[in-house]
Design a protein around this motif. Structure first.
Motif, PDB file in Angstrom:
ATOM      1  N   LEU A   1      52.120  64.677  77.404  1.00 35.77           N
ATOM      2  CA  LEU A   1      52.488  65.514  76.265  1.00 35.77           C
ATOM      3  C   LEU A   1      52.310  67.003  76.563  1.00 35.77           C
ATOM      4  CD1 LEU A   1      50.740  63.360  73.531  1.00 35.77           C
ATOM      5  CD2 LEU A   1      53.222  63.666  73.772  1.00 35.77           C
ATOM      6  N   PRO A   2      53.086  67.858  75.906  1.00 34.81           N
ATOM      7  CA  PRO A   2      52.923  69.309  76.088  1.00 34.81           C
ATOM      8  C   PRO A   2      51.528  69.762  75.672  1.00 34.81           C
ATOM      9  CG  PRO A   2      54.992  68.800  74.970  1.00 34.81           C
ATOM     10  CD  PRO A   2      54.205  67.533  75.001  1.00 34.81           C
ATOM     11  N   PRO A   3      51.018  70.812  76.283  1.00 29.68           N
ATOM     12  CA  PRO A   3      49.660  71.282  75.974  1.00 29.68           C
ATOM     13  C   PRO A   3      49.555  71.881  74.579  1.00 29.68           C
ATOM     14  CG  PRO A   3      50.752  72.773  77.504  1.00 29.68           C
ATOM     15  CD  PRO A   3      51.643  71.594  77.362  1.00 29.68           C
ATOM     16  N   SER A   4      48.361  71.752  74.000  1.00 29.68           N
ATOM     17  CA  SER A   4      48.074  72.355  72.699  1.00 29.68           C
ATOM     18  C   SER A   4      46.566  72.506  72.564  1.00 29.68           C
ATOM     19  CB  SER A   4      48.601  71.483  71.557  1.00 29.68           C
ATOM     20  OG  SER A   4      48.146  71.965  70.301  1.00 29.68           O
TER      21      SER A   4
ATOM     22  N   GLU B   1      50.739  60.635  95.640  1.00 27.17           N
ATOM     23  CA  GLU B   1      50.107  60.246  94.393  1.00 27.17           C
ATOM     24  C   GLU B   1      49.437  61.453  93.744  1.00 27.17           C
ATOM     25  OE1 GLU B   1      47.596  56.844  94.941  1.00 27.17           O
ATOM     26  OE2 GLU B   1      49.086  55.770  96.117  1.00 27.17           O
ATOM     27  N   TYR B   2      49.228  61.319  92.440  1.00 31.37           N
ATOM     28  CA  TYR B   2      48.629  62.407  91.678  1.00 31.37           C
ATOM     29  C   TYR B   2      47.492  61.863  90.824  1.00 31.37           C
ATOM     30  CZ  TYR B   2      52.984  64.750  92.938  1.00 31.37           C
ATOM     31  OH  TYR B   2      54.030  65.281  93.642  1.00 31.37           O
ATOM     32  N   TYR B   3      46.365  62.566  90.840  1.00 34.07           N
ATOM     33  CA  TYR B   3      45.249  62.211  89.970  1.00 34.07           C
ATOM     34  C   TYR B   3      45.446  62.845  88.597  1.00 34.07           C
ATOM     35  CZ  TYR B   3      42.643  60.988  94.255  1.00 34.07           C
ATOM     36  OH  TYR B   3      42.221  60.436  95.438  1.00 34.07           O
ATOM     37  N   GLY B   4      45.095  62.092  87.566  1.00 32.09           N
ATOM     38  CA  GLY B   4      45.139  62.609  86.213  1.00 32.09           C
ATOM     39  C   GLY B   4      43.916  62.164  85.431  1.00 32.09           C
ATOM     40  N   VAL B   5      43.670  62.836  84.324  1.00 36.08           N
ATOM     41  CA  VAL B   5      42.604  62.433  83.402  1.00 36.08           C
ATOM     42  C   VAL B   5      43.183  61.344  82.505  1.00 36.08           C
ATOM     43  CG1 VAL B   5      41.059  63.171  81.550  1.00 36.08           C
ATOM     44  CG2 VAL B   5      41.596  64.738  83.444  1.00 36.08           C
ATOM     45  N   ALA B   6      42.528  60.185  82.452  1.00 38.03           N
ATOM     46  CA  ALA B   6      43.022  59.058  81.658  1.00 38.03           C
ATOM     47  C   ALA B   6      42.320  59.019  80.304  1.00 38.03           C
ATOM     48  CB  ALA B   6      42.791  57.746  82.402  1.00 38.03           C
TER      49      ALA B   6
ATOM     50  N   ASP C   1      46.718  61.402  71.136  1.00 38.01           N
ATOM     51  CA  ASP C   1      47.666  62.470  71.464  1.00 38.01           C
ATOM     52  C   ASP C   1      47.014  63.852  71.478  1.00 38.01           C
ATOM     53  OD1 ASP C   1      49.444  60.404  71.484  1.00 38.01           O
ATOM     54  OD2 ASP C   1      50.746  61.175  69.891  1.00 38.01           O
ATOM     55  N   ASP C   2      46.143  64.109  70.508  1.00 35.90           N
ATOM     56  CA  ASP C   2      45.529  65.435  70.454  1.00 35.90           C
ATOM     57  C   ASP C   2      44.640  65.692  71.660  1.00 35.90           C
ATOM     58  OD1 ASP C   2      43.793  63.441  69.352  1.00 35.90           O
ATOM     59  OD2 ASP C   2      42.513  65.007  68.550  1.00 35.90           O
ATOM     60  N   MET C   3      43.963  64.647  72.140  1.00 35.68           N
ATOM     61  CA  MET C   3      43.117  64.802  73.325  1.00 35.68           C
ATOM     62  C   MET C   3      43.965  65.054  74.569  1.00 35.68           C
ATOM     63  SD  MET C   3      40.003  64.819  74.560  1.00 35.68           S
ATOM     64  CE  MET C   3      38.851  63.813  73.617  1.00 35.68           C
ATOM     65  N   VAL C   4      45.062  64.321  74.700  1.00 39.38           N
ATOM     66  CA  VAL C   4      45.951  64.512  75.853  1.00 39.38           C
ATOM     67  C   VAL C   4      46.480  65.944  75.874  1.00 39.38           C
ATOM     68  CG1 VAL C   4      48.114  63.791  76.938  1.00 39.38           C
ATOM     69  CG2 VAL C   4      46.596  62.072  75.922  1.00 39.38           C
ATOM     70  N   ARG C   5      46.937  66.412  74.714  1.00 41.53           N
ATOM     71  CA  ARG C   5      47.466  67.774  74.638  1.00 41.53           C
ATOM     72  C   ARG C   5      46.378  68.813  74.949  1.00 41.53           C
ATOM     73  NH1 ARG C   5      52.453  68.107  71.996  1.00 41.53           N
ATOM     74  NH2 ARG C   5      53.159  66.186  70.973  1.00 41.53           N
ATOM     75  N   ARG C   6      45.163  68.557  74.469  1.00 40.68           N
ATOM     76  CA  ARG C   6      44.075  69.499  74.692  1.00 40.68           C
ATOM     77  C   ARG C   6      43.688  69.558  76.165  1.00 40.68           C
ATOM     78  NH1 ARG C   6      40.670  71.488  70.911  1.00 40.68           N
ATOM     79  NH2 ARG C   6      39.186  73.001  71.774  1.00 40.68           N
ATOM     80  N   VAL C   7      43.586  68.410  76.800  1.00 41.92           N
ATOM     81  CA  VAL C   7      43.250  68.402  78.226  1.00 41.92           C
ATOM     82  C   VAL C   7      44.339  69.107  79.025  1.00 41.92           C
ATOM     83  CG1 VAL C   7      42.889  66.945  80.257  1.00 41.92           C
ATOM     84  CG2 VAL C   7      41.777  66.370  78.087  1.00 41.92           C
TER      85      VAL C   7
ATOM     86  N   LEU D   1      43.884  72.277  81.491  1.00 42.16           N
ATOM     87  CA  LEU D   1      44.331  72.266  82.891  1.00 42.16           C
ATOM     88  C   LEU D   1      45.201  73.477  83.222  1.00 42.16           C
ATOM     89  CD1 LEU D   1      45.148  68.488  83.492  1.00 42.16           C
ATOM     90  CD2 LEU D   1      43.243  69.806  84.442  1.00 42.16           C
ATOM     91  N   VAL D   2      45.948  73.974  82.247  1.00 43.45           N
ATOM     92  CA  VAL D   2      46.764  75.173  82.480  1.00 43.45           C
ATOM     93  C   VAL D   2      45.869  76.329  82.894  1.00 43.45           C
ATOM     94  CG1 VAL D   2      48.225  76.906  81.392  1.00 43.45           C
ATOM     95  CG2 VAL D   2      48.643  74.487  80.949  1.00 43.45           C
ATOM     96  N   GLY D   3      44.782  76.524  82.162  1.00 41.50           N
ATOM     97  CA  GLY D   3      43.855  77.598  82.504  1.00 41.50           C
ATOM     98  C   GLY D   3      43.052  77.305  83.760  1.00 41.50           C
ATOM     99  N   TYR D   4      42.652  76.047  83.910  1.00 39.09           N
ATOM    100  CA  TYR D   4      41.819  75.665  85.044  1.00 39.09           C
ATOM    101  C   TYR D   4      42.564  75.815  86.372  1.00 39.09           C
ATOM    102  CZ  TYR D   4      38.296  72.875  87.546  1.00 39.09           C
ATOM    103  OH  TYR D   4      37.311  72.447  88.401  1.00 39.09           O
ATOM    104  N   SER D   5      43.868  75.584  86.345  1.00 34.35           N
ATOM    105  CA  SER D   5      44.667  75.710  87.568  1.00 34.35           C
ATOM    106  C   SER D   5      44.573  77.108  88.164  1.00 34.35           C
ATOM    107  CB  SER D   5      46.126  75.370  87.265  1.00 34.35           C
ATOM    108  OG  SER D   5      46.947  75.573  88.398  1.00 34.35           O
ATOM    109  N   GLY D   6      44.534  78.120  87.289  1.00 33.95           N
ATOM    110  CA  GLY D   6      44.468  79.496  87.770  1.00 33.95           C
ATOM    111  C   GLY D   6      43.069  80.064  87.861  1.00 33.95           C
ATOM    112  N   ASN D   7      42.113  79.410  87.210  1.00 31.02           N
ATOM    113  CA  ASN D   7      40.752  79.940  87.177  1.00 31.02           C
ATOM    114  C   ASN D   7      39.750  78.784  87.168  1.00 31.02           C
ATOM    115  OD1 ASN D   7      38.444  81.457  86.882  1.00 31.02           O
ATOM    116  ND2 ASN D   7      38.764  81.862  84.700  1.00 31.02           N
TER     117      ASN D   7
END
Length: 342
Positions: A70-73, A283-288, A294-300, A304-310
């Motif tokens: 899902l898209p981030p939120s 393969e790609y690792y993800g948080v399961a 849905d809200d947890m998936v979007r939040r994670v 990750l968007v921020g964590y990727s850069g910092n």
């Protein structure tokens, strides 16, 4: 400094003696973590109801599984509110992790208190910081490889952060975040072995994999399809990857097949073994998480968007550069895509 201490503690280790110490430590420390509960088919606890038929159909027809998220939120929903409403000592994020994967999720006996640490553990602390405002507001649960999905469905954990590969089959049961790491299956064998990679040199060899792992699924599929010699013995499966390294050192198997990122860390623990050949999958690792969270998936995904850069690179430099190389480009996942709409 920390990496040097780890190296000093492991210098000269190898063979059965080394792993006897490692396994003894793992057995001791597992007692410090909450017991892994039993599987309940009714999905009681945090797990909630089972997967809906529509979700099964979407998972079965999925392509590019790493994009089926899902898209981030940053918005809080029912799942996150329930976590925030926990009180006292229970106001923590409950996360399933590994405690035996060197540099991913493990306990360093050289450190006071031997707290869990590693690349996956850093990510858990970042998620806890964002959701609960405290990076240490985490209850870690040691979950074997073959218990990762049951632990989510039964409600024993809020999420799994444990080198877990995103694939279509698993999407039938759980939801994944966008990828946070890229890897591929590789062969680990003694340096003196005639095995050269995932090829005909595996004929007649005994291979160890973790139960329910993508490595075992790949080997089983390739044997049935004739892409792997019929004489390859894949009957040895274990609950945790570290057990495969022990079997290899005891001479009970000839090779291990696992994610290259994990195999490199195992090779770092024992200088008598090495990676054989190049990765033969991507393969790609993800948080399961729960399929309906849905809200947890979007939040994670937002985290990750921020964590990727910092944060991501610093964690890689600390834990993985010694085994995977200073250039992290091969391990960085591509820019996320969010194809799941409901």
């Amino acid at each position: 400094m920390h990496v040097r201490r780890v190296r000093a503690g492991l210098k000269g280790w190898g063979g059965v003696g080394a792993m006897a110490v490692v396994c003894a430590l793992a057995l001791t420390f597992v007692l410090l973590l909450p017991l892994v509960g039993q599987h309940h088919d009714d999905g009681a606890g945090l797990g909630g109801p089972g997967l809906a038929t529509g979700d099964q159909m979407r998972a079965e027809n999925c392509t590019d599984p790493e994009k089926q998220t899902l898209p981030p939120s940053a918005a809080d929903g029912a799942t996150i509110e329930a976590i925030k409403n926990r009180t006292g000592e229970k106001r923590k994020l409950i996360v399933g992790v590994d405690q035996n994967s060197y540099r991913w999720g493990y306990r360093d006996p050289n450190n006071q208190g031997s707290a869990l640490e590693g690349f996956d553990i850093d990510l858990v602390h970042r998620i806890a910081q964002d959701i609960l405002g405290d990076p240490n507001a985490v209850q870690f649960k040691a979950i074997p490889t073959n218990e990762r999905i049951p632990a989510i469905k039964d409600g024993r954990v809020d999420m799994i952060v444990r080198t877990m590969t995103i694939n279509c089959d698993r999407l039938k049961d759980v939801a994944f975040s966008a990828p946070y790491f890229k890897t591929g299956q590789q062969v680990l064998a003694p340096k003196s072995s005639t095995i050269t990679g995932y090829n005909s040199t595996l004929a007649g060899k005994r291979i160890c994999t973790a139960a329910s792992s993508t490595a075992y699924i790949k080997l089983d599929e390739d044997k049935k399809a004739g892409r792997l010699a019929a004489s390859v013995d894949i009957s040895t499966t274990v609950p945790n990857q570290l057990d495969c390294l022990v079997r290899l050192q005891l001479g009970e198997v000839d090779a291990v097949v696992t994610d290259g990122a994990l195999a490199a860390s195992q090779a770092a623990q024992d200088p008598t073994v090495e990676l054989k050949g190049a990765p033969f999958t991507t393969e790609y690792y993800g948080v399961a998480m729960r399929r309906d969270a849905d809200d947890m998936v979007r939040r994670v995904n937002q985290i990750l968007v921020g964590y990727s850069g910092n944060g991501w690179q610093a964690s890689y430099d600390t834990w993985l550069s010694a085994t995977l190389g200073k250039d992290a480009s091969a391990s960085r996942p591509p820019a996320p895509q969010y194809l799941r709409t409901s």
